[in-house]
Design a protein around this motif. Structure first.
Motif, PDB file in Angstrom:
ATOM      1  N   THR A  38      12.609 -38.144  16.250  1.00  0.00           N
ATOM      2  CA  THR A  38      12.314 -37.987  17.680  1.00  0.00           C
ATOM      3  C   THR A  38      12.981 -39.036  18.555  1.00  0.00           C
ATOM      4  N   ASN A  39      13.515 -40.090  17.934  1.00  0.00           N
ATOM      5  CA  ASN A  39      14.134 -41.215  18.643  1.00  0.00           C
ATOM      6  C   ASN A  39      13.126 -41.964  19.514  1.00  0.00           C
ATOM      7  N   GLU A  40      11.837 -41.807  19.208  1.00  0.00           N
ATOM      8  CA  GLU A  40      10.775 -42.502  19.944  1.00  0.00           C
ATOM      9  C   GLU A  40      10.426 -43.805  19.240  1.00  0.00           C
ATOM     10  N   ILE A  41      10.030 -44.791  20.022  1.00  0.00           N
ATOM     11  CA  ILE A  41       9.570 -46.058  19.459  1.00  0.00           C
ATOM     12  C   ILE A  41       8.184 -45.835  18.874  1.00  0.00           C
ATOM     13  N   ILE A  42       8.015 -46.204  17.610  1.00  0.00           N
ATOM     14  CA  ILE A  42       6.730 -45.989  16.944  1.00  0.00           C
ATOM     15  C   ILE A  42       5.987 -47.289  16.676  1.00  0.00           C
ATOM     16  N   ASN A  43       6.694 -48.430  16.714  1.00  0.00           N
ATOM     17  CA  ASN A  43       6.029 -49.705  16.472  1.00  0.00           C
ATOM     18  C   ASN A  43       6.923 -50.836  16.971  1.00  0.00           C
ATOM     19  N   VAL A  44       6.284 -51.891  17.458  1.00  0.00           N
ATOM     20  CA  VAL A  44       6.982 -53.102  17.887  1.00  0.00           C
ATOM     21  C   VAL A  44       6.168 -54.290  17.405  1.00  0.00           C
ATOM     22  N   TYR A  45       6.854 -55.269  16.789  1.00  0.00           N
ATOM     23  CA  TYR A  45       6.128 -56.419  16.264  1.00  0.00           C
ATOM     24  C   TYR A  45       7.059 -57.626  16.120  1.00  0.00           C
ATOM     25  N   PRO A  46       6.499 -58.835  16.153  1.00  0.00           N
ATOM     26  CA  PRO A  46       7.305 -60.020  15.880  1.00  0.00           C
ATOM     27  C   PRO A  46       7.475 -60.172  14.367  1.00  0.00           C
ATOM     28  N   ALA A  47       8.627 -60.703  13.965  1.00  0.00           N
ATOM     29  CA  ALA A  47       8.883 -60.875  12.538  1.00  0.00           C
ATOM     30  C   ALA A  47       9.717 -62.133  12.305  1.00  0.00           C
ATOM     31  N   ARG A  48       9.527 -62.730  11.140  1.00  0.00           N
ATOM     32  CA  ARG A  48      10.395 -63.816  10.686  1.00  0.00           C
ATOM     33  C   ARG A  48      11.648 -63.174  10.122  1.00  0.00           C
ATOM     34  N   VAL A  49      12.810 -63.751  10.428  1.00  0.00           N
ATOM     35  CA  VAL A  49      14.088 -63.193   9.971  1.00  0.00           C
ATOM     36  C   VAL A  49      14.989 -64.315   9.459  1.00  0.00           C
ATOM     37  N   LYS A  50      15.884 -63.953   8.556  1.00  0.00           N
ATOM     38  CA  LYS A  50      16.841 -64.922   8.026  1.00  0.00           C
ATOM     39  C   LYS A  50      18.146 -64.933   8.810  1.00  0.00           C
ATOM     40  N   PHE A  51      18.470 -63.813   9.460  1.00  0.00           N
ATOM     41  CA  PHE A  51      19.747 -63.737  10.160  1.00  0.00           C
ATOM     42  C   PHE A  51      19.685 -64.469  11.491  1.00  0.00           C
ATOM     43  N   ARG A  52      20.862 -64.852  11.959  1.00  0.00           N
ATOM     44  CA  ARG A  52      20.995 -65.566  13.228  1.00  0.00           C
ATOM     45  C   ARG A  52      22.088 -64.900  14.044  1.00  0.00           C
ATOM     46  N   GLY A  53      21.709 -64.333  15.167  1.00  0.00           N
ATOM     47  CA  GLY A  53      22.687 -63.727  16.055  1.00  0.00           C
ATOM     48  C   GLY A  53      23.002 -62.284  15.720  1.00  0.00           C
ATOM     49  N   PHE A  54      23.909 -61.721  16.511  1.00  0.00           N
ATOM     50  CA  PHE A  54      24.304 -60.324  16.398  1.00  0.00           C
ATOM     51  C   PHE A  54      25.811 -60.220  16.212  1.00  0.00           C
ATOM     52  N   ASP A  55      26.256 -59.051  15.774  1.00  0.00           N
ATOM     53  CA  ASP A  55      27.693 -58.817  15.640  1.00  0.00           C
ATOM     54  C   ASP A  55      28.317 -58.642  17.028  1.00  0.00           C
ATOM     55  N   GLU A  56      29.645 -58.668  17.072  1.00  0.00           N
ATOM     56  CA  GLU A  56      30.362 -58.624  18.345  1.00  0.00           C
ATOM     57  C   GLU A  56      30.065 -57.353  19.141  1.00  0.00           C
ATOM     58  N   LYS A  57      29.988 -56.204  18.471  1.00  0.00           N
ATOM     59  CA  LYS A  57      29.707 -54.935  19.160  1.00  0.00           C
ATOM     60  C   LYS A  57      28.334 -54.972  19.827  1.00  0.00           C
TER      61      LYS A  57
END
Length: 83
Positions: A38-57
């Protein structure tokens, strides 16, 4: 003033990307789960992550969305800041 908004609006404005850039510094992120059918948002939550930053795109798309949001809302944001 408090005016609840939908997560879609926050995400599509580029603000989620912008905030997550800062949260990545501390090993955190706001995660948005989207239903593939459906492309609908079903959940939103804070999380601990190991990655830092995003790719160029993702960064390019984020800067564009955020710039467009500012362009479309600058008068209202300035008015609210002055009140």
């Amino acid at each position: 003033m408090i005016s609840p908004q939908k997560w879609d609006e926050f995400k599509n404005s580029g603000l989620l990307w912008f905030i997550n850039q800062t949260l990545h510094l501390f090993g955190w992120a706001i995660v948005v789960e989207i239903d593939n059918n459906t492309n609908e948002i079903i959940n939103v939550y804070p999380a601990r992550v190991k990655f830092r930053g995003f790719d160029e795109k993702s960064n390019t798309e984020g800067y564009i969305k955020l710039s467009e949001y500012l362009q479309d809302n600058i008068k209202q944001l300035t008015k609210e800041a002055k009140e």
